[in-house]
Structures are given as C-alpha cells and as structure tokens.
Scaffold this motif. Sequence first.
Motif, PDB file in Angstrom:
ATOM      1  N   ALA A  98     -37.354  -6.026 -89.356  1.00 35.80           N
ATOM      2  CA  ALA A  98     -37.187  -4.965 -88.366  1.00 35.80           C
ATOM      3  C   ALA A  98     -38.136  -5.166 -87.198  1.00 35.80           C
ATOM      4  O   ALA A  98     -37.774  -4.929 -86.035  1.00 35.80           O
ATOM      5  CB  ALA A  98     -37.422  -3.600 -89.007  1.00 35.80           C
ATOM      6  N   LEU A  99     -39.359  -5.602 -87.487  1.00 37.38           N
ATOM      7  CA  LEU A  99     -40.332  -5.837 -86.419  1.00 37.38           C
ATOM      8  C   LEU A  99     -39.869  -6.965 -85.504  1.00 37.38           C
ATOM      9  O   LEU A  99     -39.965  -6.853 -84.273  1.00 37.38           O
ATOM     10  CB  LEU A  99     -41.694  -6.179 -87.015  1.00 37.38           C
ATOM     11  N   LEU A 100     -39.352  -8.032 -86.075  1.00 40.26           N
ATOM     12  CA  LEU A 100     -38.832  -9.132 -85.255  1.00 40.26           C
ATOM     13  C   LEU A 100     -37.709  -8.636 -84.352  1.00 40.26           C
ATOM     14  O   LEU A 100     -37.653  -8.970 -83.159  1.00 40.26           O
ATOM     15  CB  LEU A 100     -38.333 -10.269 -86.147  1.00 40.26           C
ATOM     16  N   SER A 101     -36.807  -7.818 -84.894  1.00 40.77           N
ATOM     17  CA  SER A 101     -35.716  -7.273 -84.091  1.00 40.77           C
ATOM     18  C   SER A 101     -36.259  -6.414 -82.950  1.00 40.77           C
ATOM     19  O   SER A 101     -35.770  -6.497 -81.814  1.00 40.77           O
ATOM     20  CB  SER A 101     -34.782  -6.452 -84.971  1.00 40.77           C
ATOM     21  N   VAL A 102     -37.268  -5.592 -83.237  1.00 39.32           N
ATOM     22  CA  VAL A 102     -37.870  -4.759 -82.190  1.00 39.32           C
ATOM     23  C   VAL A 102     -38.510  -5.636 -81.123  1.00 39.32           C
ATOM     24  O   VAL A 102     -38.356  -5.386 -79.918  1.00 39.32           O
ATOM     25  CB  VAL A 102     -38.898  -3.783 -82.794  1.00 39.32           C
ATOM     26  N   TYR A 103     -39.208  -6.677 -81.542  1.00 41.18           N
ATOM     27  CA  TYR A 103     -39.816  -7.595 -80.571  1.00 41.18           C
ATOM     28  C   TYR A 103     -38.738  -8.223 -79.683  1.00 41.18           C
ATOM     29  O   TYR A 103     -38.918  -8.342 -78.458  1.00 41.18           O
ATOM     30  CB  TYR A 103     -40.585  -8.695 -81.305  1.00 41.18           C
ATOM     31  N   GLU A 104     -37.627  -8.614 -80.271  1.00 42.13           N
ATOM     32  CA  GLU A 104     -36.542  -9.224 -79.490  1.00 42.13           C
ATOM     33  C   GLU A 104     -35.967  -8.225 -78.496  1.00 42.13           C
ATOM     34  O   GLU A 104     -35.724  -8.557 -77.322  1.00 42.13           O
ATOM     35  CB  GLU A 104     -35.453  -9.730 -80.432  1.00 42.13           C
TER      36      GLU A 104
END
Length: 260
Positions: free
Chosen positions: A138-144
């Motif tokens: 989820a954090l990676l998706s938010v960063y993207e």
Amino acid sequence: MSRGLMSRRLTAERAGEWVRRWDLQQQRYACDREARFTVIADVVETAVAGVARPLLADLGCGPGSLAARLAERLPHAEVVGVDTDPLLLALGRAYHGTHVRFADVTIGAPGWLARLGLGRPLDAVVSATALHYLPEPALLSVYEQVRESLRPGGVLVNGDHLFQEDPAVAALAEMVGRRHAERHGSDAHEDWRGWWEAAASAPELAEPLAERARRGPGAGGDNGLTLQRHVQLLRRAGFAATGPVWQYGPSCVLVAVRGD
C-alpha cells in the motif's frame, strides 16, 4: 445560549487547548519533533521558491500541527490536511481551519487523491509520523500516486521514525532518542493513552468521538520498514532523487524529488 450548550460546543479557544496538549504528548514519541517540523518546512520552502501560490498536502495530518506550521511559514500557499480521524479533524478545523483546508479522506483508498479536489498538480506533499501504518504494498502504491500528483521538481517530505538496517546501529539510534527525551523532559508529558482518556470525558468532544466510535478502529501498527527500504520504494515509484536530509536518533526526514 445555555451554559450546558456552551460547554458542549467546540470553540476555537478550547480546540487550541486540546491541540497544544496533543503537541506535548506527541513529543514523547517524536524525537526533537519541533526541529523535525522546521526541517520539513525548510525543504518545502526551498522547493516552492518562486511559485506564486504553492499547493501543499499533509498526509495523516491529525489536528494540523505540521500543516499549520507550513501555512504560517508560507502564508501564500494553499495547504490541505488529509486524515480520517473525526476527532482530530474536528480539532484541526476548529483551531486551524482559517489557514488549512481539512479533508476527511483515507490515504491509499481507491480514488483518494481525486477526493481531495486539488484541481492542479501539487508542489509538495509532507507527512509526519503517519505513513508507517501502511503495509509495504500500500505504501508503494501511495508513493507512486503521490509522484504522479506532483509537478516536475515537486517534493515528498516524510518525517518519521525510520530504522537502520543494521540492528546494532538501530539500537544505538534508539538510545540516542531516549537520552534526548530524558534531557528535555519529554517523558514527563501526558502520554497517548492519557490524552485520549481525557478527551473521552470532554463534553465538547462528544460528537466527533461518537463518530469515531461509529467508524471503528482505524489503521494502526507499524510496517517496520527501514530507511533504506523506504529509499528503495521511492525509487521504484519513479522519484528521480531520494535520501535523508536530517536525522536525530531514529527520527528522520526523508525527501524524494520528482524529476522533469
């Protein structure tokens, strides 16, 4: 208005008392919190130099402690605070609402950025002691998604406890943080549990607390990601440059810059 109704009304003055109390208890958990806020504001101010009306977003803003400091530093900016806790949002709106626009939005939920009603690219996104509850995917998706929402040259600035990969170094960093708290008396402040217990008995907070109970427990916990892993995820998300610009013990300010 009757005395009873007045006691149940969340005034700006009363909200300010709760926010100041919140800031004191947060100092127990964020090593050199005010210095960290200042560094975040320094980075944002540099990144938006020359922008007529910068657009800033604070993710996991709570009652708006960081967002309000950014609005004070950059009075020409539009600042949006993003959170989903009804009580903290109520405090922020009552106390900081003339300078910060608060959005009741769950970070990372489908369409969450669209729900902010931004209307233009962001110049900077900040967060303080908030993104650690997101699991790694989820954090990676938010960063993207944050990278896509930023203008070229825009920055993401995250202040949090970001651990070192080497256990021996991580333990020493924790020790440095504890010694700082001891020297400055941070542990003498009210703790997290005490603040919430006091809030539960305040008549003026009854309505947002009821809404909080209705929604059920929010996200919590810690993803346990190291500073190095955050850097890797930010690079995978497409940021052109990323790295720490300040650290005291385990408390860190990590910056990522979107390329052209």
